[in-house]
Design an enzyme around this catalytic site. Structure first.
Site, short mmCIF file in Angstrom:
data_model
loop_
_atom_site.label_atom_id
_atom_site.label_comp_id
_atom_site.label_asym_id
_atom_site.label_seq_id
_atom_site.Cartn_x
_atom_site.Cartn_y
_atom_site.Cartn_z
N TYR A 1 -8.50 3.76 15.75
CA TYR A 1 -8.64 3.44 17.18
C TYR A 1 -8.67 4.74 17.98
O TYR A 1 -8.02 5.73 17.61
CB TYR A 1 -7.49 2.52 17.62
CG TYR A 1 -7.65 2.09 19.05
CD1 TYR A 1 -8.79 1.39 19.45
CD2 TYR A 1 -6.70 2.40 20.01
CE1 TYR A 1 -8.97 1.03 20.78
CE2 TYR A 1 -6.87 2.03 21.33
CZ TYR A 1 -8.01 1.35 21.72
OH TYR A 1 -8.18 1.01 23.02
N LYS B 1 -2.85 7.05 13.74
CA LYS B 1 -4.32 7.06 13.61
C LYS B 1 -4.85 8.49 13.56
O LYS B 1 -5.81 8.77 12.84
CB LYS B 1 -4.96 6.28 14.77
CG LYS B 1 -4.71 4.77 14.74
CD LYS B 1 -5.14 4.13 13.42
CE LYS B 1 -5.21 2.61 13.52
NZ LYS B 1 -5.37 1.98 12.18
N ILE C 1 -5.57 -1.58 7.37
CA ILE C 1 -4.11 -1.75 7.34
C ILE C 1 -3.49 -1.01 8.53
O ILE C 1 -3.78 0.16 8.75
CB ILE C 1 -3.54 -1.17 6.04
CG1 ILE C 1 -4.07 -1.95 4.84
CG2 ILE C 1 -2.01 -1.17 6.06
CD1 ILE C 1 -3.74 -1.32 3.51
N TYR D 1 -0.03 2.09 23.09
CA TYR D 1 -0.37 2.15 21.66
C TYR D 1 0.74 2.85 20.87
O TYR D 1 0.80 2.77 19.65
CB TYR D 1 -1.71 2.85 21.47
CG TYR D 1 -2.45 2.44 20.23
CD1 TYR D 1 -2.94 1.15 20.07
CD2 TYR D 1 -2.68 3.35 19.20
CE1 TYR D 1 -3.63 0.78 18.93
CE2 TYR D 1 -3.38 2.99 18.05
CZ TYR D 1 -3.84 1.70 17.93
OH TYR D 1 -4.52 1.34 16.79
N VAL E 1 0.81 -1.22 0.00
CA VAL E 1 0.00 0.00 0.00
C VAL E 1 0.85 1.28 0.00
O VAL E 1 0.33 2.37 -0.22
CB VAL E 1 -1.00 -0.03 1.19
CG1 VAL E 1 -0.28 0.27 2.50
CG2 VAL E 1 -2.17 0.89 0.97
N1 NAD Z 1 -7.38 -5.26 16.33
C1 NAD Z 1 -7.67 -4.17 17.01
O1 NAD Z 1 -7.69 -4.14 18.26
C2 NAD Z 1 -8.03 -2.91 16.25
C3 NAD Z 1 -8.73 -1.87 16.91
C4 NAD Z 1 -9.02 -0.69 16.20
C5 NAD Z 1 -8.57 -0.57 14.89
N2 NAD Z 1 -7.89 -1.60 14.30
C6 NAD Z 1 -7.40 -1.41 12.93
O2 NAD Z 1 -8.02 -2.35 12.08
C7 NAD Z 1 -7.20 -2.50 10.92
C8 NAD Z 1 -7.04 -3.98 10.60
O3 NAD Z 1 -6.27 -4.64 11.56
P1 NAD Z 1 -6.64 -6.07 12.17
O4 NAD Z 1 -6.83 -5.84 13.62
O5 NAD Z 1 -7.71 -6.74 11.38
O6 NAD Z 1 -5.25 -6.86 12.05
P2 NAD Z 1 -4.56 -7.70 10.85
O7 NAD Z 1 -3.18 -7.94 11.31
O8 NAD Z 1 -5.38 -8.89 10.55
O9 NAD Z 1 -4.59 -6.70 9.60
C9 NAD Z 1 -3.59 -5.74 9.33
C10 NAD Z 1 -3.28 -5.86 7.85
O10 NAD Z 1 -2.40 -4.82 7.40
C11 NAD Z 1 -1.69 -5.40 6.31
N3 NAD Z 1 -0.50 -4.61 5.92
C12 NAD Z 1 0.58 -4.30 6.72
N4 NAD Z 1 1.49 -3.64 5.98
C13 NAD Z 1 1.00 -3.52 4.71
C14 NAD Z 1 1.48 -2.95 3.50
N5 NAD Z 1 2.67 -2.34 3.43
N6 NAD Z 1 0.70 -3.02 2.39
C15 NAD Z 1 -0.51 -3.62 2.43
N7 NAD Z 1 -1.03 -4.18 3.55
C16 NAD Z 1 -0.28 -4.14 4.67
C17 NAD Z 1 -1.30 -6.76 6.88
O11 NAD Z 1 -0.80 -7.66 5.90
C18 NAD Z 1 -2.62 -7.20 7.49
O12 NAD Z 1 -3.41 -7.90 6.55
C19 NAD Z 1 -5.89 -1.75 11.22
O13 NAD Z 1 -5.96 -0.44 10.66
C20 NAD Z 1 -5.93 -1.66 12.73
O14 NAD Z 1 -5.13 -0.61 13.24
C21 NAD Z 1 -7.62 -2.76 14.94
#
Ligand code: NAD
Length: 270
Positions: free
Chosen positions: A149, A166, A94, A159, A66
């Site tokens: 978040y 974020k 991501i 964090y 990305v």
């Molecule tokens: N899990 C939580 O507690 C939580 C809470 C709030 C927000 N989020 C946000 O939700 C989103 C998804 O995270 P998730 O929790 O499903 O975890 P996840 O680890 O399953 O997903 C994160 C994704 O980012 C991708 N990624 C990382 N570097 C990349 C790059 N250079 N190019 C393309 N893709 C890339 C990874 O391959 C992975 O698929 C993130 O933005 C995360 O910050 C998560």
């Protein structure tokens, strides 16, 4: 089953494994009648299980780091070829912190790592939107959602630099959302999700304490990844056409709760 997304075509970034919020969202969108293209970084495609998901939701997988404008262009051009037309929705799911991954405390961050964190986790949304904008790849009234978040608004010490990432992501959402709204009625929003057990989520230090505190501090309890997927579906549907440039809390009420009886009871036990 409702068919809220019948006839709609979308790109889903970030499905790594079945715990990923993007994975659950892809399934929910497919169930609601959408056609999909899946994408992730080449390394994640090698290490993850995205081909299982691709089969389940009948979607091609187009690799894209990305942070690479070349990869993003190939992705959007490839998706439009696959769909035979423009795209209606995009999920940006991501996140990645190099300083967290390398165990660097916020007060001792490596600025080189920080640049990469901001690029991957925040400016990547600008790059995705810019690519779509330059190619005129999104249909009018299209919808783009990125996940965020509450550490963007309030301090959660562990964090780390992701709080700053974020905050930037939410700012890009508003700024680009303005321009895309004026030009194409495209809406851009963030969903601020409860802590969720995923690969990225579990990377946060003290995650177990963090998630049970949030559970106790939320009148409805923590929102699950499946709940988040349902919310994404509504944001991609025509039912939310006038919502744009917003940070939408999806957290069981955590963001507006001062304290709960459950937390008071816990404190009084000590
Ligand atoms: N899990 C939580 O507690 C939580 C809470 C709030 C927000 N989020 C946000 O939700 C989103 C998804 O995270 P998730 O929790 O499903 O975890 P996840 O680890 O399953 O997903 C994160 C994704 O980012 C991708 N990624 C990382 N570097 C990349 C790059 N250079 N190019 C393309 N893709 C890339 C990874 O391959 C992975 O698929 C993130 O933005 C995360 O910050 C998560």
């Amino acid at each position: 089953m409702n068919q809220l997304l019948t006839g709609k075509k979308g790109i889903i970034f970030g499905a790594l494994d079945e715990k990923s919020i993007a994975w659950k969202t892809a399934i929910a969108c497919h169930e609601q009648g959408a056609q999909l293209v899946l994408t992730n970084a080449p390394i994640a495609l090698r290490m993850g299980k995205i081909s299982e998901l691709a089969e389940q939701v009948a979607a091609p997988v187009i690799p894209a780091d990305v942070t690479s404008m070349d990869d993003l262009k190939k992705l959007f051009v490839g998706a439009m070829e696959h769909f035979g037309g423009k795209i209606d929705f995009v999920l940006h799911s991501i996140g990645m912190s190099l300083n967290v991954r390398k165990g660097r405390h916020y007060t001792e961050m490596d600025y080189g790592f920080n640049q990469k964190t901001l690029d991957i986790s925040a400016m990547s949304l600008h790059k995705v939107l810019r690519t779509a904008w330059d190619l005129d790849a999104l249909n009018d009234w299209g919808s783009v959602v990125a996940l965020t978040y509450i550490a963007a608004q309030r301090v959660f010490p562990d964090y780390n630099e992701m709080a700053d990432a974020k905050a930037l992501l939410e700012s890009v959402t508003r700024s680009f959302g303005y321009h895309y709204g004026v030009r194409n009625k495209v809406r851009v929003n963030t969903i601020s999700q409860s802590p969720t057990r995923t690969t990225a989520g579990s990377g946060v230090k003290g995650f177990d304490g963090f998630i049970s505190y949030a559970e106790k501090m939320s009148p409805l309890g923590n929102a699950s990844a499946d709940d988040c997927a349902s919310y994404c579906v509504t944001m991609f549907s025509d039912m939310t056409r006038m919502v744009t440039m917003q940070n939408l809390f999806h957290d069981g009420g955590f963001s507006f709760t001062g304290v709960t009886q459950a937390v008071i009871d816990q404190m009084e036990k000590q």
